[in-house]
Enzyme design. Structure first.
Site, short mmCIF file in Angstrom:
data_model
loop_
_atom_site.label_atom_id
_atom_site.label_comp_id
_atom_site.label_asym_id
_atom_site.label_seq_id
_atom_site.Cartn_x
_atom_site.Cartn_y
_atom_site.Cartn_z
N ARG A 23 0.81 -1.22 0.00
CA ARG A 23 0.00 0.00 0.00
C ARG A 23 0.84 1.27 0.00
O ARG A 23 0.37 2.34 -0.34
CB ARG A 23 -0.92 0.03 1.22
CG ARG A 23 -1.90 -1.13 1.29
CD ARG A 23 -2.55 -1.17 2.64
NE ARG A 23 -1.53 -1.46 3.66
CZ ARG A 23 -1.70 -1.39 4.96
NH1 ARG A 23 -2.88 -1.01 5.44
NH2 ARG A 23 -0.74 -1.68 5.79
N GLN A 47 3.14 25.26 18.52
CA GLN A 47 2.79 25.75 17.19
C GLN A 47 3.37 24.83 16.13
O GLN A 47 4.54 24.46 16.20
CB GLN A 47 3.36 27.16 17.02
CG GLN A 47 2.98 27.85 15.74
CD GLN A 47 3.66 29.21 15.66
OE1 GLN A 47 4.82 29.31 15.28
NE2 GLN A 47 2.94 30.25 16.04
N ASP A 48 2.54 24.44 15.16
CA ASP A 48 3.02 23.67 14.01
C ASP A 48 2.92 24.55 12.78
O ASP A 48 1.91 25.23 12.58
CB ASP A 48 2.16 22.42 13.79
CG ASP A 48 2.47 21.29 14.76
OD1 ASP A 48 3.33 21.48 15.63
OD2 ASP A 48 1.85 20.23 14.64
N ARG A 59 15.98 28.83 2.59
CA ARG A 59 15.30 29.57 3.64
C ARG A 59 16.25 29.60 4.83
O ARG A 59 16.59 28.57 5.37
CB ARG A 59 13.99 28.90 4.02
CG ARG A 59 12.95 28.93 2.89
CD ARG A 59 11.66 28.24 3.35
NE ARG A 59 10.70 28.13 2.29
CZ ARG A 59 9.68 28.96 2.09
NH1 ARG A 59 9.51 29.99 2.90
NH2 ARG A 59 8.85 28.77 1.09
N HIS A 62 18.08 31.65 10.08
CA HIS A 62 17.24 32.39 11.02
C HIS A 62 17.44 31.90 12.45
O HIS A 62 17.68 30.72 12.67
CB HIS A 62 15.76 32.20 10.67
CG HIS A 62 15.42 32.59 9.28
ND1 HIS A 62 14.46 31.95 8.55
CD2 HIS A 62 15.93 33.55 8.46
CE1 HIS A 62 14.37 32.49 7.35
NE2 HIS A 62 15.25 33.47 7.27
N LYS A 71 12.80 23.78 18.31
CA LYS A 71 11.88 23.27 17.29
C LYS A 71 12.22 21.86 16.88
O LYS A 71 13.35 21.41 17.02
CB LYS A 71 11.83 24.19 16.08
CG LYS A 71 13.14 24.43 15.39
CD LYS A 71 12.96 25.41 14.23
CE LYS A 71 13.86 26.58 14.38
NZ LYS A 71 13.72 27.58 13.37
N HIS A 118 19.07 28.51 11.97
CA HIS A 118 18.52 27.37 11.25
C HIS A 118 18.18 27.79 9.83
O HIS A 118 17.68 28.89 9.60
CB HIS A 118 17.25 26.88 11.96
CG HIS A 118 16.53 25.81 11.21
ND1 HIS A 118 15.36 26.06 10.51
CD2 HIS A 118 16.82 24.51 11.03
CE1 HIS A 118 14.97 24.93 9.94
NE2 HIS A 118 15.83 23.98 10.24
N TYR A 131 7.53 22.20 10.91
CA TYR A 131 8.19 22.69 12.11
C TYR A 131 7.20 22.60 13.27
O TYR A 131 6.07 23.02 13.14
CB TYR A 131 8.56 24.17 12.00
CG TYR A 131 9.13 24.62 10.69
CD1 TYR A 131 10.49 24.84 10.56
CD2 TYR A 131 8.32 24.86 9.59
CE1 TYR A 131 11.02 25.28 9.36
CE2 TYR A 131 8.85 25.29 8.39
CZ TYR A 131 10.20 25.50 8.29
OH TYR A 131 10.71 25.94 7.11
N ASP A 142 13.63 38.36 15.99
CA ASP A 142 14.22 37.71 14.82
C ASP A 142 15.70 38.05 14.65
O ASP A 142 16.10 39.21 14.80
CB ASP A 142 13.49 38.11 13.53
CG ASP A 142 12.14 37.44 13.40
OD1 ASP A 142 11.82 36.54 14.20
OD2 ASP A 142 11.39 37.82 12.48
N ASP A 167 16.18 37.49 3.59
CA ASP A 167 17.40 36.69 3.74
C ASP A 167 18.57 37.32 2.98
O ASP A 167 19.72 37.23 3.41
CB ASP A 167 17.16 35.26 3.29
CG ASP A 167 16.24 34.52 4.26
OD1 ASP A 167 16.00 35.03 5.37
OD2 ASP A 167 15.76 33.43 3.89
#
Length: 182
Positions: A23, A47-48, A59, A62, A71, A118, A131, A142, A167
């Site tokens: 499957r 938080q997701d 990306r 950060h 995370k 990250h 995340y 930030d 970035d």
């Protein structure tokens, strides 16, 4: 699910055992008991989030000031090269980096403690990254360092196809390191 220590102080890799049959596959991507056994508070992750990136997109890099942000990161679709840099001045691995491939074959989840930069590069078209974060986002905290900072020497495996304006305008590692007292 096995837990392994990463190359940097406090980093963990959660390696599930995907079960394959005619499957497709089934795998557990998070287990509160295993997380607790590894010293994490599973209830702390509030938080997701998920991003979808095109092949070659970067990306990062950060981070967060203040208490930072822990995370759990995994790639739900495709593959990414995930990169971390330790920005904790008192850490034995301060200023060092590590990279790990996360993909939808092995379903490894990377635990990133607070106090790290990250980022990642999408290796496939597309790549979905999930995340699970332990704090609400506060833009005032930030931090960012350019993905191609010469002092970090990150070896991105693909030509860079997309990078956000934010970035591209990020500061340098030397600047951030001075600010942190490293």
């Amino acid at each position: 699910m096995k837990v392994e220590h990463g190359e940097l102080d406090g980093v963990l890799l959660f390696r599930p055992t995907p079960h394959h049959d005619s499957r497709g596959l089934f795998t557990r991507t998070f287990d509160a008991a295993v997380a607790a056994e590894a010293g994490l508070d599973p209830g702390a992750f509030i938080q997701d989030s998920q991003s979808r990136s095109r092949r070659g997109t970067i990306r990062g890099m950060h981070g967060r000031s203040g208490k930072g942000e822990a995370k759990l990161v995994r790639c739900a679709r495709g593959a990414i090269l995930d990169v971390l840099v330790d920005i904790r001045p008192q850490s034995p691995t301060f200023g060092r980096g590590m990279a790990v491939r996360l993909d939808d074959e092995d379903f490894v989840t990377l635990y990133v403690p607070a106090g790290f930069l990250h980022g990642f590069q999408a290796l496939t078209e597309p790549a979905d990254t999930c995340y699970r974060i332990d704090r609400e986002h506060d833009p005032a905290e930030d931090l960012a360092v350019r993905y191609d900072d010469p002092d970090l020497r990150i070896a991105w495996p693909l030509p860079v196809t997309e990078v956000s304006r934010r970035d591209l305008e990020a500061g340098s590692w030397a600047e951030l390191s001075r600010r942190l007292g490293g």
